[in-house]
Design an enzyme around this catalytic site. Structure first.
Site, PDB file in Angstrom:
ATOM      1  CD1 TRP A 105      45.388  43.067  -1.546  1.00 55.03           C
ATOM      2  CD2 TRP A 105      46.504  41.934  -3.126  1.00 55.03           C
ATOM      3  NE1 TRP A 105      45.446  41.752  -1.165  1.00 55.03           N
ATOM      4  CE2 TRP A 105      46.110  41.036  -2.107  1.00 55.03           C
ATOM      5  CE3 TRP A 105      47.217  41.435  -4.214  1.00 55.03           C
ATOM      6  CZ2 TRP A 105      46.405  39.671  -2.154  1.00 55.03           C
ATOM      7  CZ3 TRP A 105      47.515  40.072  -4.264  1.00 55.03           C
ATOM      8  CH2 TRP A 105      47.109  39.213  -3.252  1.00 55.03           C
ATOM      9  CG  ASP A 175      42.200  45.459  -7.136  1.00 49.70           C
ATOM     10  OD1 ASP A 175      41.157  44.769  -7.146  1.00 49.70           O
ATOM     11  OD2 ASP A 175      43.280  45.053  -6.657  1.00 49.70           O
ATOM     12  CE  LYS A 199      39.641  39.140  -2.642  1.00 52.40           C
ATOM     13  NZ  LYS A 199      40.386  38.222  -1.805  1.00 52.40           N
TER      14      LYS A 199
HETATM   15  N1  PMP Z   1      43.495  42.861  -5.262  1.00 51.78           N
HETATM   16  C1  PMP Z   1      42.889  42.722  -4.074  1.00 51.78           C
HETATM   17  C2  PMP Z   1      42.304  43.918  -3.407  1.00 51.78           C
HETATM   18  C3  PMP Z   1      42.830  41.452  -3.489  1.00 51.78           C
HETATM   19  O1  PMP Z   1      42.247  41.303  -2.295  1.00 51.78           O
HETATM   20  C4  PMP Z   1      43.396  40.347  -4.153  1.00 51.78           C
HETATM   21  C5  PMP Z   1      43.339  38.945  -3.601  1.00 51.78           C
HETATM   22  N2  PMP Z   1      43.091  38.762  -2.317  1.00 51.78           N
HETATM   23  C6  PMP Z   1      44.043  40.563  -5.382  1.00 51.78           C
HETATM   24  C7  PMP Z   1      44.043  41.825  -5.913  1.00 51.78           C
HETATM   25  C8  PMP Z   1      44.676  39.438  -6.129  1.00 51.78           C
HETATM   26  O2  PMP Z   1      43.663  38.685  -6.673  1.00 51.78           O
HETATM   27  P1  PMP Z   1      43.901  37.327  -7.453  1.00 51.78           P
HETATM   28  O3  PMP Z   1      44.318  36.323  -6.431  1.00 51.78           O
HETATM   29  O4  PMP Z   1      42.552  37.076  -8.047  1.00 51.78           O
HETATM   30  O5  PMP Z   1      44.944  37.561  -8.474  1.00 51.78           O
END
Ligand code: PMP
Length: 363
Positions: A105, A175, A199
């Protein structure tokens, strides 16, 4: 137990929600008490929804102790859009931003920031397959950076920062998608905190952003309206139609979290759940944790078995035993048990028993 027909859901997200929340959403789905309409049918401009949004923000502020000089925004496009919105709003054309890279991520966040401007990697643990997060003394920080970005919890690799990086006077952006409100958070250490809600906070569809007021002043005027933090702030997250149902469920989740005793109480519960699983992983050597001990995540517990065949067998038999969603991400392999706030301790106990039993039969 009202979960008789429910499995234990270890999914990384969208993830388990509190049963009480689902029951209330179900009970009130046809007609919100005193309203006579479903939350799915009412205008986002109605006093009912405005009240829900205001309550949601108030509970977020109470839970997180969010200071007055921060705006609470309810955005769309997931945490993934924040990978772009952060640099688009905060990274000036002649500036550069520092990124701490601790997993897939953060890599995606870097990729999007590079489309906007100049990025420096303050640290990366890619060489160790992201088995840990860097220590403070490993961070190569640029005192002139526009901001420092990091990922608090690495959902895929199962690592988590157990400290807030000291970045001096440089704005810190995080994030926090996969550990938001899993423990107390000192919001004042951050300039921007964002989190996809699916989550710990709500079903999918809304992204929470907590933005310090001074960060709203950097946005270039040419940026498309919907991408400007300031536009969402000025319009109280109602510049366009917000995801009303998701926000309504977030409202219920936050009330549930307050009823549990808030972030200190959920922190204690989360620590206990994680410790039980890690203790089992460490017990004999049959299971191997992916994360190094000092970087272990309390939300996503990643572990391997002695062979891929055994991992396949484990996942299959666990599913059959009502323990769902344990297969790990393909980049790590093995198993991942996501045990967010709403994941019941009884499910952790069930997994530990299953692991012991599986080891006896296959070890
Ligand atoms: N950052 C983290 C730490 C994540 O775990 C996730 C999704 N699992 C995301 C970003 C991406 O999130 P989204 O699917 O809401 O765009």
């Amino acid at each position: 137990m009202p979960t008789m027909t429910r499995v234990f859901n270890f999914s990384a997200g969208p993830a388990v929600l509190p049963v009480e929340v689902l029951e209330q959403a179900q009970r009130d789905l046809l007609s919100l008490p005193g309203v006579g309409m479903s939350i799915l049918e009412i205008s986002h401009r109605s006093p009912t929804f405005e009240g829900i949004l205001a309550d949601c923000e108030a509970d977020l502020r109470t839970l997180g102790g969010i200071p007055k000089d921060y705006r609470v925004l309810f955005l769309q496009g997931g945490a993934s859009l924040q990978f772009s919105m952060v640099p688009m709003n905060l990274l000036p054309a002649n500036g550069s931003a520092d990124y701490i890279v601790t997993g897939a991520w953060s890599q995606k966040a870097v990729k999007e920031a590079k489309r906007v401007g100049s990025v420096k990697i303050a640290a990366t643990t890619e060489g160790e397959n992201f088995t840990r997060v860097p220590r403070q003394d490993e961070l190569k920080l640029d005192p002139g950076a526009a901001y420092v970005h990091y990922t608090t919890n690495n959902t895929i690799f199962g690592t988590e920062f157990h400290y807030v990086p000291d970045v001096g006077n440089v704005p810190l952006v995080t994030d926090a998608s996969s550990d938001m409100f899993s423990r107390p958070i000192d919001v004042s250490r951050f300039a921007v905190i964002y989190a996809g809600a699916q989550k710990n906070l709500a079903p999918a569809g809304v992204t929470l952003a907590i933005v310090r007021n001074d960060m709203l002043e950097r946005t270039p005027a040419s940026l498309p309206t919907m991408l400007q933090y300031g536009v969402h702030a000025e319009n109280s997250s109602m510049y366009n139609t917000p995801p009303v149902f998701t926000i309504y469920v977030m409202r219920l989740v936050l009330a549930w979290l307050l009823k549990q005793g808030g972030l200190e109480a959920i922190d204690r519960l989360n620590a206990r759940k994680a410790e039980k699983l890690y203790a089992e992983i460490d017990r004999t050597g049959f299971y191997r944790g992916h994360a190094q001990k000092d970087s272990r995540s309390r939300m996503n517990v990643t572990f391997r078995l002695p062979s891929e065949d055994l991992e396949k067998k484990f996942a299959k038999e666990a599913t059959a035993a009502g323990l769902d969603g344990l297969k790990g991400h393909r980049s790590v392999g093995g198993m991942r048990a996501s045990i967010y706030n709403a994941f019941p301790e009884a499910g952790v106990d069930a997994l530990v028993r299953f692991m012991q039993d599986f080891e006896k039969k296959n070890g």
